[in-house]
Each structure stands twice: as C-alpha cells, then as structure tokens.
Enzyme design. Structure first.
Site, PDB file in Angstrom:
ATOM      1  N   ARG A   1       0.838  -1.209   0.000  1.00  0.00           N
ATOM      2  CA  ARG A   1       0.000   0.000   0.000  1.00  0.00           C
ATOM      3  C   ARG A   1       0.873   1.260   0.000  1.00  0.00           C
ATOM      4  NH1 ARG A   1      -2.435  -3.751  -0.647  1.00  0.00           N
ATOM      5  NH2 ARG A   1      -4.362  -4.461   0.293  1.00  0.00           N
TER       6      ARG A   1
ATOM      7  N   SER B   1     -10.630  -0.563   4.023  1.00  0.00           N
ATOM      8  CA  SER B   1      -9.765  -0.789   5.198  1.00  0.00           C
ATOM      9  C   SER B   1      -9.258   0.554   5.701  1.00  0.00           C
ATOM     10  CB  SER B   1      -8.565  -1.648   4.819  1.00  0.00           C
ATOM     11  OG  SER B   1      -9.017  -2.852   4.263  1.00  0.00           O
TER      12      SER B   1
ATOM     13  N   GLU C   1      -4.613   3.645   6.634  1.00  0.00           N
ATOM     14  CA  GLU C   1      -4.390   3.514   5.192  1.00  0.00           C
ATOM     15  C   GLU C   1      -5.066   4.706   4.492  1.00  0.00           C
ATOM     16  OE1 GLU C   1      -5.294  -0.465   3.633  1.00  0.00           O
ATOM     17  OE2 GLU C   1      -6.109   0.488   1.836  1.00  0.00           O
TER      18      GLU C   1
HETATM   19  C1  LIG Z   1     -15.469  -0.437   0.061  1.00  0.00           C
HETATM   20  C2  LIG Z   1     -14.008  -0.177  -0.243  1.00  0.00           C
HETATM   21  C3  LIG Z   1     -13.161  -1.267  -0.483  1.00  0.00           C
HETATM   22  C4  LIG Z   1     -11.814  -1.045  -0.757  1.00  0.00           C
HETATM   23  N1  LIG Z   1     -11.000  -2.125  -0.985  1.00  0.00           N
HETATM   24  C5  LIG Z   1      -9.696  -1.956  -1.273  1.00  0.00           C
HETATM   25  C6  LIG Z   1      -8.846  -3.081  -1.537  1.00  0.00           C
HETATM   26  O1  LIG Z   1      -9.290  -4.226  -1.544  1.00  0.00           O
HETATM   27  N2  LIG Z   1      -7.542  -2.835  -1.792  1.00  0.00           N
HETATM   28  C7  LIG Z   1      -7.025  -1.571  -1.832  1.00  0.00           C
HETATM   29  O2  LIG Z   1      -5.816  -1.427  -2.086  1.00  0.00           O
HETATM   30  N3  LIG Z   1      -7.796  -0.486  -1.597  1.00  0.00           N
HETATM   31  C8  LIG Z   1      -9.111  -0.653  -1.323  1.00  0.00           C
HETATM   32  N4  LIG Z   1      -9.915   0.435  -1.072  1.00  0.00           N
HETATM   33  C9  LIG Z   1      -9.309   1.782  -1.061  1.00  0.00           C
HETATM   34  C10 LIG Z   1      -9.458   2.542  -2.401  1.00  0.00           C
HETATM   35  O3  LIG Z   1     -10.488   2.023  -3.173  1.00  0.00           O
HETATM   36  C11 LIG Z   1      -8.154   2.511  -3.204  1.00  0.00           C
HETATM   37  O4  LIG Z   1      -7.134   3.117  -2.469  1.00  0.00           O
HETATM   38  C12 LIG Z   1      -8.299   3.250  -4.553  1.00  0.00           C
HETATM   39  O5  LIG Z   1      -7.144   3.094  -5.332  1.00  0.00           O
HETATM   40  C13 LIG Z   1      -8.542   4.746  -4.375  1.00  0.00           C
HETATM   41  O6  LIG Z   1      -8.893   5.253  -5.636  1.00  0.00           O
HETATM   42  P1  LIG Z   1      -9.579   6.663  -5.787  1.00  0.00           P
HETATM   43  O7  LIG Z   1      -9.674   6.952  -7.231  1.00  0.00           O
HETATM   44  O8  LIG Z   1     -10.865   6.660  -5.039  1.00  0.00           O
HETATM   45  O9  LIG Z   1      -8.505   7.594  -5.107  1.00  0.00           O
HETATM   46  P2  LIG Z   1      -8.704   8.790  -4.068  1.00  0.00           P
HETATM   47  O10 LIG Z   1      -9.257   8.254  -2.801  1.00  0.00           O
HETATM   48  O11 LIG Z   1      -9.427   9.903  -4.713  1.00  0.00           O
HETATM   49  O12 LIG Z   1      -7.191   9.192  -3.831  1.00  0.00           O
HETATM   50  C14 LIG Z   1      -6.298   8.314  -3.182  1.00  0.00           C
HETATM   51  C15 LIG Z   1      -4.880   8.860  -3.316  1.00  0.00           C
HETATM   52  O13 LIG Z   1      -4.482   8.827  -4.669  1.00  0.00           O
HETATM   53  C16 LIG Z   1      -4.129  10.132  -5.111  1.00  0.00           C
HETATM   54  N5  LIG Z   1      -4.581  10.257  -6.491  1.00  0.00           N
HETATM   55  C17 LIG Z   1      -5.807   9.982  -6.994  1.00  0.00           C
HETATM   56  N6  LIG Z   1      -5.815  10.194  -8.329  1.00  0.00           N
HETATM   57  C18 LIG Z   1      -4.576  10.628  -8.668  1.00  0.00           C
HETATM   58  C19 LIG Z   1      -3.960  11.061  -9.890  1.00  0.00           C
HETATM   59  N7  LIG Z   1      -4.613  11.059 -11.055  1.00  0.00           N
HETATM   60  N8  LIG Z   1      -2.673  11.474  -9.845  1.00  0.00           N
HETATM   61  C20 LIG Z   1      -1.977  11.481  -8.680  1.00  0.00           C
HETATM   62  N9  LIG Z   1      -2.499  11.091  -7.501  1.00  0.00           N
HETATM   63  C21 LIG Z   1      -3.786  10.672  -7.493  1.00  0.00           C
HETATM   64  C22 LIG Z   1      -4.840  11.077  -4.162  1.00  0.00           C
HETATM   65  O14 LIG Z   1      -4.190  12.348  -4.103  1.00  0.00           O
HETATM   66  C23 LIG Z   1      -4.734  10.305  -2.870  1.00  0.00           C
HETATM   67  O15 LIG Z   1      -3.448  10.463  -2.327  1.00  0.00           O
HETATM   68  C24 LIG Z   1     -11.288   0.261  -0.794  1.00  0.00           C
HETATM   69  C25 LIG Z   1     -12.148   1.356  -0.572  1.00  0.00           C
HETATM   70  C26 LIG Z   1     -13.496   1.134  -0.318  1.00  0.00           C
HETATM   71  C27 LIG Z   1     -14.404   2.305  -0.116  1.00  0.00           C
END
Ligand SMILES: Cc1cc2nc3c(=O)[nH]c(=O)nc-3n(C[C@H](O)[C@H](O)[C@H](O)COP(=O)(O)OP(=O)(O)OC[C@H]3O[C@@H](n4cnc5c(N)ncnc54)[C@H](O)[C@@H]3O)c2cc1C
Length: 336
Positions: A164, A236, A332
């Site tokens: 992560r 998580s 996380e």
């Molecule tokens: C129900 C649920 C289940 C989940 N299960 C998992 C799992 O199994 N495994 C896992 O690893 N994660 C999991 N997650 C966490 C999450 O889905 C991941 O971390 C996902 O990659 C976040 O994507 P996002 O587009 O929503 O990013 P955001 O939450 O919008 O951003 C996350 C980070 O990425 C950065 N970021 C986003 N887009 C960009 C870009 N274009 N350029 C540079 N930086 C950027 C942001 O600045 C921030 O630091 C889960 C979340 C939920 C709600």
C-alpha cells in the site's frame, strides 16, 4: 476542462462527509491539465489530485484546487505472442478496466476486481487484494510534474512500490498528477489463488476460470464489505502492521490465534482487524462514526458523521490497540 468554485465534496468521497473545495477542476487531457496548472489564479494555492475519493477523509474544507482526471482513453498494445500492454487513462473507473481486460481473456488484474476508485490512484497506494497488487502488472506511469508542467514516464522500479505504498506517497507527494498507467497482462491464464477462501469457492463453482475468479471475488467482497453508497466508508481504514519477529514471538505466546504472515524480510505482518476486534471495538459506535459490525478494519459513517467523530474513533482505536499489543496502527486512509 470544467472548473467549479466552492464545490461540494460530500458525493465526491466515499465517507460522504460534508466539506467543500475552494476549486475543483475536471481535466480530460494532458493539455487541459497543463492549462489549469498554468492559470495564475491557482499559482499559490495547494493542489491535490482526487479520483473516486475512496481512500480519503476530508477533515474540513479544502482551501485549494482539487484536480480530478476524466481521461478515459484505453489503448491495447500487442507485446509478443503471449502478452499485451494496456495503457489506461487515469480517469477510468478501476473496475471497468479490470472488467474490460478479463472480458478479453487477459490475466493479471482479476484479483483486484471490485476495488473502488479510478485508475490514476492505483499506483499511488499500489492497490492490492487477494494476494495480488497493482505493481505486479504496472509497467509505467505517465504523470505531470505540477511545478515544471512536464510529463514524465516513470517506470515500475522508479515508483518503488511497497505494501500500500509508493514514492507518490513519500517524496513525490503533491508533485505528480497521474494521467496514464500502462499495465502488462498475460494472454495465458495463470491463476493466483493462494487464498484458501478463493480456492474453496472456485471448487464449488466447478473449476478455475478467469471470469470465475473475478466473479468469486466480486461476490466475496459484496458479502464482506459495506457498500459506500449505503454506509459511507473508505474500505480498510488501517494497514496491517508489520512487526519485528522478536515482538511476534512475544505476542504469539499470549495470543496464539493471532492471524499472521511471515514476510521475506524476516518481519511478520499481523491482522489489524483481529487486533481491533480483540480490543473490543468491532461494532462499537462513537457519535455517528462506527466500526463495522462484520469487518473490524472498516470504519463507517452511520449517517451524518463528522470528520471529527471519525478521527476521534480512529485515535481511540489506535491508542487501545497500542496499549494492548504494543502495536501502533497506521491509517491507510489519507486525511485531507
Ligand atoms: C469499500 C471499499 C473497499 C476497498 N477495498 C480496497 C482493496 O481491496 N484494496 C485496496 O488497495 N484499496 C481498497 N480500497 C481503497 C481505495 O479504493 C483505493 O485506495 C483506490 O485506489 C482509491 O482510488 P480513488 O480513485 O478513489 O482515489 P482517491 O481516494 O481519490 O485518492 C487516493 C490517493 O491517490 C491520489 N490520487 C488519486 N488520483 C490521482 C492522480 N490522477 N494522480 C496522482 N495522484 C492521485 C490522491 O491524491 C490520494 O493520495 C477500498 C475502498 C473502499 C471504499
């Protein structure tokens, strides 16, 4: 490009907590991103990339510019007889990408089915699930440096992926806006089903296929994790802590049933969910924030929670788990 001022964030992050951004910009190309970053109005403001907001907690209003990619390009590049490269725009929904590759019979991302969020965030925290991580398939990341406005192609090795973790969370924090991610996938199906739970479900289904793995994972996730549209959450909340072997040896005498995984670096990863449950927090509520009653690793907004309530709940859990096991849990989720 679309620009909004005083932009409501409640539906832009999966905790669904009220907050506003001073500015929000949707960009659908590298050029559109460059033109927003050149705009003198934003020169001195803090800037942050946001995808689906599924790993964020806004602890107040954001007094800067949020940059949201809507780059949707998807390009398939042949790579020899058995491999294919997929170059995906950072604004694509992650699971749409997984679905598109599985549908074509390409192997590599299937275990990451159903993770919320967009492609652009996948290298940031090196998303992982069911024994797979994005880093296993990422070839390169194309990102714009917010200071020089130049595009960089960063290799897998450059990104220094970890559990992560990546350089985007460390020394590259706030420096790069990711526009494209290229993945290398196999045309041959090589199942990665080390998780006993997966094997059992697949056997019940009558065999291991690429589609089958995706479906079993989608079903398992739906059964275990609360849907953020129903109960606000960010998956998580804490990372599974890695502790020195000596500490594990002391803990195992007292807690022989503590789930753990021996790591190649000699350290031991232990289950944060188990620690939180053992400390008595599963299902507990603090105001309108709570620990999910089925999955202790997930903090939820039961309706109308404030960021203060979620933060207070997080702090109390961290303190009690540390007091009980001598292990300090690390969130996380990113606090903004
Ligand atoms: C129900 C649920 C289940 C989940 N299960 C998992 C799992 O199994 N495994 C896992 O690893 N994660 C999991 N997650 C966490 C999450 O889905 C991941 O971390 C996902 O990659 C976040 O994507 P996002 O587009 O929503 O990013 P955001 O939450 O919008 O951003 C996350 C980070 O990425 C950065 N970021 C986003 N887009 C960009 C870009 N274009 N350029 C540079 N930086 C950027 C942001 O600045 C921030 O630091 C889960 C979340 C939920 C709600």
């Amino acid at each position: 490009m679309q620009l909004f001022e005083h932009f409501p964030l409640k539906d832009r992050h999966t905790f669904h907590i009220d907050a506003f951004a001073r500015y929000w910009a949707d960009f659908d190309s590298v050029e559109a991103l460059r033109s927003v970053l050149k705009d003198p109005r934003f020169a001195t403001l803090p800037k942050l990339a946001v995808g689906g907001g599924s790993n964020l907690l806004f602890t107040g209003n954001y007094e800067g510019l949020l940059l949201h990619s809507t780059i949707q390009d998807l390009e398939f590049i042949p790579d020899g007889a058995s491999m294919v490269r997929v170059r995906a725009g950072s604004g694509l929904c992650w699971d749409d990408l997984v679905e598109a590759t599985v549908r074509r019979g390409w192997c590599g991302l299937e275990n990451l089915s159903g993770i919320p969020g967009n492609v652009g965030a996948s290298p940031v925290q090196n998303v992982g699930a069911y024994g797979a991580e994005a880093k296993d398939c990422i070839v390169s990341v194309e990102a714009m440096d917010v200071h020089t406005l130049e595009m960089h192609t960063l290799s897998n090795a450059d990104c220094r992926f970890g559990y992560r973790d990546s350089r985007f969370k460390k020394e590259w924090k706030d420096r790069f806006i990711i526009c494209y991610v290229t993945f290398s996938l196999s045309k041959e199906f090589k199942p990665n089903i080390r998780y006993g739970e997966l094997t059992r479900h697949l056997e019940e289904q009558g065999g291991v296929t690429l589609e089958g793995v995706r479906q079993v994972i989608l079903n398992t996730r739906a059964a275990k994790l609360p849907d953020p549209e129903v109960l606000g959450n960010a998956g998580s909340f804490f990372m599974n802590p890695e502790i020195p072997n000596e500490q594990w040896e002391r803990l195992r005498t007292r807690y022989p049933d503590m789930p753990h995984w021996l790591l190649e670096n000699g350290r031991v990863k232990v289950s944060a969910a188990w620690c939180i449950d053992k400390a008595g927090w599963k299902g507990k509520r603090l105001g309108n924030a709570a620990v999910h009653d089925k999955q202790a690793l997930v903090l939820v907004n039961v309706g109308g929670a404030t960021a203060g309530e979620v933060t207070a709940l997080c702090e109390q859990i961290v303190q009690e788990v540390e007091g009980m096991f001598g292990i300090r849990l690390k969130p996380e989720v990113l606090f903004i």
